[in-house]
Design a protein around this motif. Structure first.
Motif, PDB file in Angstrom:
ATOM      1  N   PRO A 135      18.219   4.500  47.712  1.00 35.38           N
ATOM      2  CA  PRO A 135      19.661   4.988  47.208  1.00 35.38           C
ATOM      3  C   PRO A 135      20.790   4.174  47.986  1.00 35.38           C
ATOM      4  CG  PRO A 135      18.203   6.760  47.936  1.00 35.38           C
ATOM      5  CD  PRO A 135      17.599   5.262  48.420  1.00 35.38           C
ATOM      6  N   ILE A 136      21.732   4.152  47.395  1.00 33.62           N
ATOM      7  CA  ILE A 136      23.105   3.254  47.495  1.00 33.62           C
ATOM      8  C   ILE A 136      23.971   4.422  48.072  1.00 33.62           C
ATOM      9  CG2 ILE A 136      24.963   1.994  47.139  1.00 33.62           C
ATOM     10  CD1 ILE A 136      22.307   0.609  46.769  1.00 33.62           C
ATOM     11  N   VAL A 137      24.456   4.374  49.512  1.00 26.96           N
ATOM     12  CA  VAL A 137      25.540   5.428  50.011  1.00 26.96           C
ATOM     13  C   VAL A 137      26.811   4.665  50.033  1.00 26.96           C
ATOM     14  CG1 VAL A 137      25.899   6.718  52.106  1.00 26.96           C
ATOM     15  CG2 VAL A 137      23.497   6.239  51.416  1.00 26.96           C
ATOM     16  N   TYR A 138      27.740   5.538  49.836  1.00 30.07           N
ATOM     17  CA  TYR A 138      29.127   4.970  49.658  1.00 30.07           C
ATOM     18  C   TYR A 138      30.101   5.755  50.599  1.00 30.07           C
ATOM     19  CZ  TYR A 138      33.976   3.423  47.390  1.00 30.07           C
ATOM     20  OH  TYR A 138      34.864   2.891  47.359  1.00 30.07           O
ATOM     21  N   VAL A 191      26.135   3.884  42.690  1.00 26.15           N
ATOM     22  CA  VAL A 191      26.120   4.757  43.916  1.00 26.15           C
ATOM     23  C   VAL A 191      25.379   6.216  43.649  1.00 26.15           C
ATOM     24  CG1 VAL A 191      27.562   6.189  45.656  1.00 26.15           C
ATOM     25  CG2 VAL A 191      28.059   3.748  45.125  1.00 26.15           C
ATOM     26  N   ASP A 192      24.298   6.259  44.630  1.00 25.23           N
ATOM     27  CA  ASP A 192      23.690   7.543  44.406  1.00 25.23           C
ATOM     28  C   ASP A 192      24.276   8.825  45.502  1.00 25.23           C
ATOM     29  OD1 ASP A 192      21.317   6.552  42.926  1.00 25.23           O
ATOM     30  OD2 ASP A 192      21.491   5.212  44.479  1.00 25.23           O
ATOM     31  N   ILE A 193      24.731   8.405  46.549  1.00 27.43           N
ATOM     32  CA  ILE A 193      25.091   9.508  47.590  1.00 27.43           C
ATOM     33  C   ILE A 193      26.711   8.935  47.827  1.00 27.43           C
ATOM     34  CG2 ILE A 193      24.839  10.175  49.953  1.00 27.43           C
ATOM     35  CD1 ILE A 193      21.767   9.641  49.565  1.00 27.43           C
ATOM     36  N   PHE A 194      27.397   9.814  47.813  1.00 22.62           N
ATOM     37  CA  PHE A 194      28.782   9.643  48.359  1.00 22.62           C
ATOM     38  C   PHE A 194      29.071  10.103  49.717  1.00 22.62           C
ATOM     39  CE2 PHE A 194      29.194   8.934  43.882  1.00 22.62           C
ATOM     40  CZ  PHE A 194      30.145   7.995  43.866  1.00 22.62           C
ATOM     41  N   LEU A 195      29.268   9.600  50.654  1.00 14.59           N
ATOM     42  CA  LEU A 195      29.662   9.995  52.021  1.00 14.59           C
ATOM     43  C   LEU A 195      31.010   9.869  52.543  1.00 14.59           C
ATOM     44  CD1 LEU A 195      28.073  11.253  54.522  1.00 14.59           C
ATOM     45  CD2 LEU A 195      27.554   8.808  55.237  1.00 14.59           C
ATOM     46  N   LYS A 205      18.515  11.970  48.333  1.00 18.35           N
ATOM     47  CA  LYS A 205      18.560  10.993  47.402  1.00 18.35           C
ATOM     48  C   LYS A 205      19.833  10.851  46.608  1.00 18.35           C
ATOM     49  CE  LYS A 205      14.441   9.833  48.699  1.00 18.35           C
ATOM     50  NZ  LYS A 205      14.114   8.419  49.394  1.00 18.35           N
ATOM     51  N   ARG A 206      20.450  12.063  46.460  1.00 20.75           N
ATOM     52  CA  ARG A 206      21.725  11.942  45.512  1.00 20.75           C
ATOM     53  C   ARG A 206      22.532  13.282  45.938  1.00 20.75           C
ATOM     54  NH1 ARG A 206      22.808   9.056  41.311  1.00 20.75           N
ATOM     55  NH2 ARG A 206      24.376   9.739  39.750  1.00 20.75           N
ATOM     56  N   GLY A 207      23.804  13.015  45.893  1.00 22.20           N
ATOM     57  CA  GLY A 207      24.855  14.111  46.408  1.00 22.20           C
ATOM     58  C   GLY A 207      25.740  13.672  47.135  1.00 22.20           C
ATOM     59  N   VAL A 208      26.621  14.612  47.414  1.00 21.37           N
ATOM     60  CA  VAL A 208      27.850  14.264  48.272  1.00 21.37           C
ATOM     61  C   VAL A 208      27.700  15.249  49.648  1.00 21.37           C
ATOM     62  CG1 VAL A 208      30.323  14.601  48.356  1.00 21.37           C
ATOM     63  CG2 VAL A 208      29.089  14.012  46.330  1.00 21.37           C
ATOM     64  N   ILE A 209      28.130  14.229  50.681  1.00 15.13           N
ATOM     65  CA  ILE A 209      28.495  14.937  51.971  1.00 15.13           C
ATOM     66  C   ILE A 209      29.608  14.553  52.432  1.00 15.13           C
ATOM     67  CG2 ILE A 209      27.631  14.849  54.544  1.00 15.13           C
ATOM     68  CD1 ILE A 209      25.108  14.004  53.716  1.00 15.13           C
ATOM     69  N   VAL A 210      30.484  15.828  52.602  1.00 12.42           N
ATOM     70  CA  VAL A 210      32.122  15.419  52.961  1.00 12.42           C
ATOM     71  C   VAL A 210      32.142  15.647  54.558  1.00 12.42           C
ATOM     72  CG1 VAL A 210      34.276  15.967  52.639  1.00 12.42           C
ATOM     73  CG2 VAL A 210      32.952  16.117  50.538  1.00 12.42           C
ATOM     74  N   ARG A 211      32.647  14.543  55.242  1.00 11.79           N
ATOM     75  CA  ARG A 211      32.735  14.715  56.699  1.00 11.79           C
ATOM     76  C   ARG A 211      34.242  15.042  57.002  1.00 11.79           C
ATOM     77  NH1 ARG A 211      29.823   8.883  58.199  1.00 11.79           N
ATOM     78  NH2 ARG A 211      28.026   9.432  58.615  1.00 11.79           N
ATOM     79  N   HIS A 212      34.346  15.774  58.084  1.00 12.82           N
ATOM     80  CA  HIS A 212      35.602  16.040  58.824  1.00 12.82           C
ATOM     81  C   HIS A 212      35.372  15.903  60.274  1.00 12.82           C
ATOM     82  CE1 HIS A 212      39.771  17.193  59.478  1.00 12.82           C
ATOM     83  NE2 HIS A 212      39.163  18.100  59.918  1.00 12.82           N
TER      84      HIS A 212
END
Length: 274
Positions: free
Chosen positions: A102-105, A123-127, A173-180
């Motif tokens: 997976p490619i993480v952005y 991209v597979d995973i957005f961070l 493997k796929r999805g979005v994690i929004v960090r704060h």
């Protein structure tokens, strides 16, 4: 954006969310430069573009494959926004050569929706970070008064492209994690960010609440309010707000995560020829 690629480090990284780092580490490439100029940035030496080596698309592709050989669970692109066209090409080249991770952005989110759309097949995973809620805070700390508007539009496109989160053996493997990253004295803005994310995206994303703010040397001279770490009470307040909102898809930090020891050495590891 530029066709030239500059990067400062490529190595396995254990300090991401558990579903990203796993047991082996995330294959992280730290790119030089950043669309934002956050005055508290822990990666400031490379964010200013003063560290790093210039590499070709072919060399970046080879770096991805080397990280795979080292056992990386994914390829993690840190502050990649200004190199997107070259990264898209490098990933495509790597996939032709056997890259199946997976490619993480991993981004500060200050980018145009059109840039995010270029990543649809890459991209597979957005961070993404969602750093600031108030315009005046974004202006004071990053000279980006339109940050919230720009970042939330970009994140919405990331969610559209990634779809619902997918996990396998505890790894995303796929999805979005929004960090704060919660800033000292800014719990109100942190809670407003949580309210926005919950209302707009519900359970289609994960949220990562970070307590690891580390004052960089000398910052208190110009920004005295940032000369301290986050208190346990401040972090508990934001955590409670998240739980009260019914946010269950979340990562929280426990124990001591503050300190420059968590900041990697941008010494050219994995980038420069040995």
């Amino acid at each position: 954006m530029t066709n030239k690629i500059t990067a400062a480090r490529a190595a396995l990284h254990m300090w991401e969310e558990p579903c990203i780092s796993g047991t082996n580490g995330s294959g992280t490439v730290f790119f030089s430069g950043c669309p934002l100029g956050c005055i508290f940035c822990q990666n400031r030496p490379i964010a200013l573009g003063k560290s790093g080596s210039e590499i070709t698309i072919e060399e970046l592709s080879a770096i991805f494959l080397k990280l795979k050989d080292q056992g990386a669970h994914n390829i993690n692109l840190v502050t990649p926004t200004h190199f997107v066209p070259s990264i898209v090409e490098a990933v495509a080249m790597s996939r032709q050569r056997g890259l199946d991770l997976p490619i993480v952005y991993n981004t500060g989110s200050y980018e145009q929706v059109e840039t995010v759309r270029m990543l649809a097949d890459t991209v597979d995973i957005f961070l993404p970070d969602l750093k600031f809620y108030e315009n005046d805070t974004a202006d004071r700390y990053a000279k980006a008064p339109d940050y919230f508007e720009v970042a939330t539009a970009a994140i919405a496109e990331m969610v559209r492209l990634a779809g619902p989160p997918i996990f396998e053996n505890g790894l995303m493997k796929r999805g979005v994690i929004v960090r704060h990253l919660i800033m000292p004295g800014h719990t109100k803005g942190a809670i407003a960010i949580l309210e926005h994310l919950k209302e707009r995206f519900g359970d289609s994303i994960f949220i990562s609440l970070m307590n690891q703010y580390t004052p960089m040397p000398g910052i208190e001279s110009h920004f005295p309010e940032l000369g301290r770490t986050l208190t346990k009470r401040e972090y508990a307040k934001v955590m409670k707000a998240a739980l009260d909102m019914g946010i269950t898809n979340a990562f929280y930090q426990e124990g001591s995560t503050v300190g420059e020891s968590f900041i990697p050495a941008f010494d050219g590891k994995g980038i420069t020829h040995e």
